[in-house]
Design a protein around this motif. Structure first.
Motif, PDB file in Angstrom:
ATOM      1  N   LYS A   1      -5.166   0.069  13.407  1.00 40.14           N
ATOM      2  CA  LYS A   1      -4.255  -0.259  12.006  1.00 40.14           C
ATOM      3  C   LYS A   1      -4.711  -0.760  11.251  1.00 40.14           C
ATOM      4  O   LYS A   1      -6.041  -2.196  11.446  1.00 40.14           O
ATOM      5  CB  LYS A   1      -3.299  -0.793  12.771  1.00 40.14           C
ATOM      6  N   ARG A   2      -4.500  -0.713  10.077  1.00 40.69           N
ATOM      7  CA  ARG A   2      -4.965  -2.037   8.714  1.00 40.69           C
ATOM      8  C   ARG A   2      -4.530  -3.236   8.842  1.00 40.69           C
ATOM      9  O   ARG A   2      -3.319  -2.941   9.145  1.00 40.69           O
ATOM     10  CB  ARG A   2      -4.420  -1.173   7.710  1.00 40.69           C
TER      11      ARG A   2
ATOM     12  N   TRP B   1      -9.805  -3.767   9.886  1.00 38.38           N
ATOM     13  CA  TRP B   1      -8.553  -3.177  11.138  1.00 38.38           C
ATOM     14  C   TRP B   1      -9.033  -3.513  12.481  1.00 38.38           C
ATOM     15  O   TRP B   1      -9.741  -3.906  12.422  1.00 38.38           O
ATOM     16  CB  TRP B   1      -9.668  -1.251  11.026  1.00 38.38           C
TER      17      TRP B   1
ATOM     18  N   ASP C   1     -10.390   5.270   1.491  1.00 38.02           N
ATOM     19  CA  ASP C   1      -9.066   4.456   2.571  1.00 38.02           C
ATOM     20  C   ASP C   1      -9.901   3.920   3.462  1.00 38.02           C
ATOM     21  O   ASP C   1      -9.395   2.946   4.561  1.00 38.02           O
ATOM     22  CB  ASP C   1      -7.663   5.150   2.525  1.00 38.02           C
TER      23      ASP C   1
ATOM     24  N   GLU D   1      -2.154  -6.527   8.182  1.00 31.69           N
ATOM     25  CA  GLU D   1      -1.923  -6.957   7.214  1.00 31.69           C
ATOM     26  C   GLU D   1      -2.633  -8.367   6.037  1.00 31.69           C
ATOM     27  O   GLU D   1      -3.332  -8.895   7.239  1.00 31.69           O
ATOM     28  CB  GLU D   1      -0.784  -7.581   7.514  1.00 31.69           C
TER      29      GLU D   1
ATOM     30  N   TYR E   1      -6.981   8.429   9.968  1.00 33.77           N
ATOM     31  CA  TYR E   1      -6.314   9.980   9.645  1.00 33.77           C
ATOM     32  C   TYR E   1      -6.025   9.280   8.764  1.00 33.77           C
ATOM     33  O   TYR E   1      -4.085   9.525   8.003  1.00 33.77           O
ATOM     34  CB  TYR E   1      -4.675   9.161  10.754  1.00 33.77           C
ATOM     35  N   GLY E   2      -5.949   8.306   7.739  1.00 35.29           N
ATOM     36  CA  GLY E   2      -4.978   7.873   6.631  1.00 35.29           C
ATOM     37  C   GLY E   2      -4.192   5.604   7.288  1.00 35.29           C
ATOM     38  O   GLY E   2      -4.510   5.432   6.908  1.00 35.29           O
ATOM     39  N   ASP E   3      -3.319   6.605   8.166  1.00 35.37           N
ATOM     40  CA  ASP E   3      -2.155   5.521   8.141  1.00 35.37           C
ATOM     41  C   ASP E   3      -2.947   4.451   9.708  1.00 35.37           C
ATOM     42  O   ASP E   3      -2.584   3.431  10.260  1.00 35.37           O
ATOM     43  CB  ASP E   3      -1.559   5.776   8.501  1.00 35.37           C
ATOM     44  N   SER E   4      -4.092   5.073  10.288  1.00 34.34           N
ATOM     45  CA  SER E   4      -4.713   4.975  11.459  1.00 34.34           C
ATOM     46  C   SER E   4      -5.754   5.036  11.445  1.00 34.34           C
ATOM     47  O   SER E   4      -6.549   6.031  10.835  1.00 34.34           O
ATOM     48  CB  SER E   4      -4.021   5.044  12.567  1.00 34.34           C
TER      49      SER E   4
END
Length: 120
Positions: free
Chosen positions: A114-115, A29, A24, A117, A94-97
């Protein structure tokens, strides 16, 4: 015997989930970093292949390749060269960040990414 089989299956499942989390890190990012009181946008496009991290970083000079990229799953490191400077980065996924620490001109800075969009 059933208990050993169940425990083994559970451990293998946990390992597979961890490997999926590693994958992931792939993608775009974005974030911001404050260097000397000035805020700069950050944008990276990461590609993970095993323990190798490649991709690009958006700089004022355009996209530049990541060099010396490595990852062990949750931590990673790479460098970029821009404006005649080599800027080392270290990070944690961290997965989501994702966080990155970078060193510019002897000064260390920390940023949260952050990912990005995807536009539809």
């Amino acid at each position: 015997m059933k208990r050993k089989l169940f425990t083994t299956a559970l451990l293998v499942s946990c390992f597979m989930v961890c490997l999926a989390a590693i994958a992931d890190l792939n993608g775009k990012w974005v974030g911001k970093v404050d260097i000397g009181g000035t805020e700069y946008p950050l944008s990276y496009n990461f590609k993970v292949d095993g323990d190798k991290l490649t991709g690009t970083a958006l700089t004022p000079e355009g996209d530049v390749p990541l060099t010396n990229g490595k990852t062990d799953g949750t931590t990673f490191s790479f460098s970029i060269s821009t404006s005649g400077m080599d800027i080392p980065h270290t990070g944690k996924f961290y997965g989501d960040s994702t966080t990155v620490d970078l060193e510019v001109g002897g000064s260390k800075s920390h940023a949260v990414l952050k990912r990005a969009e995807e536009k539809k």
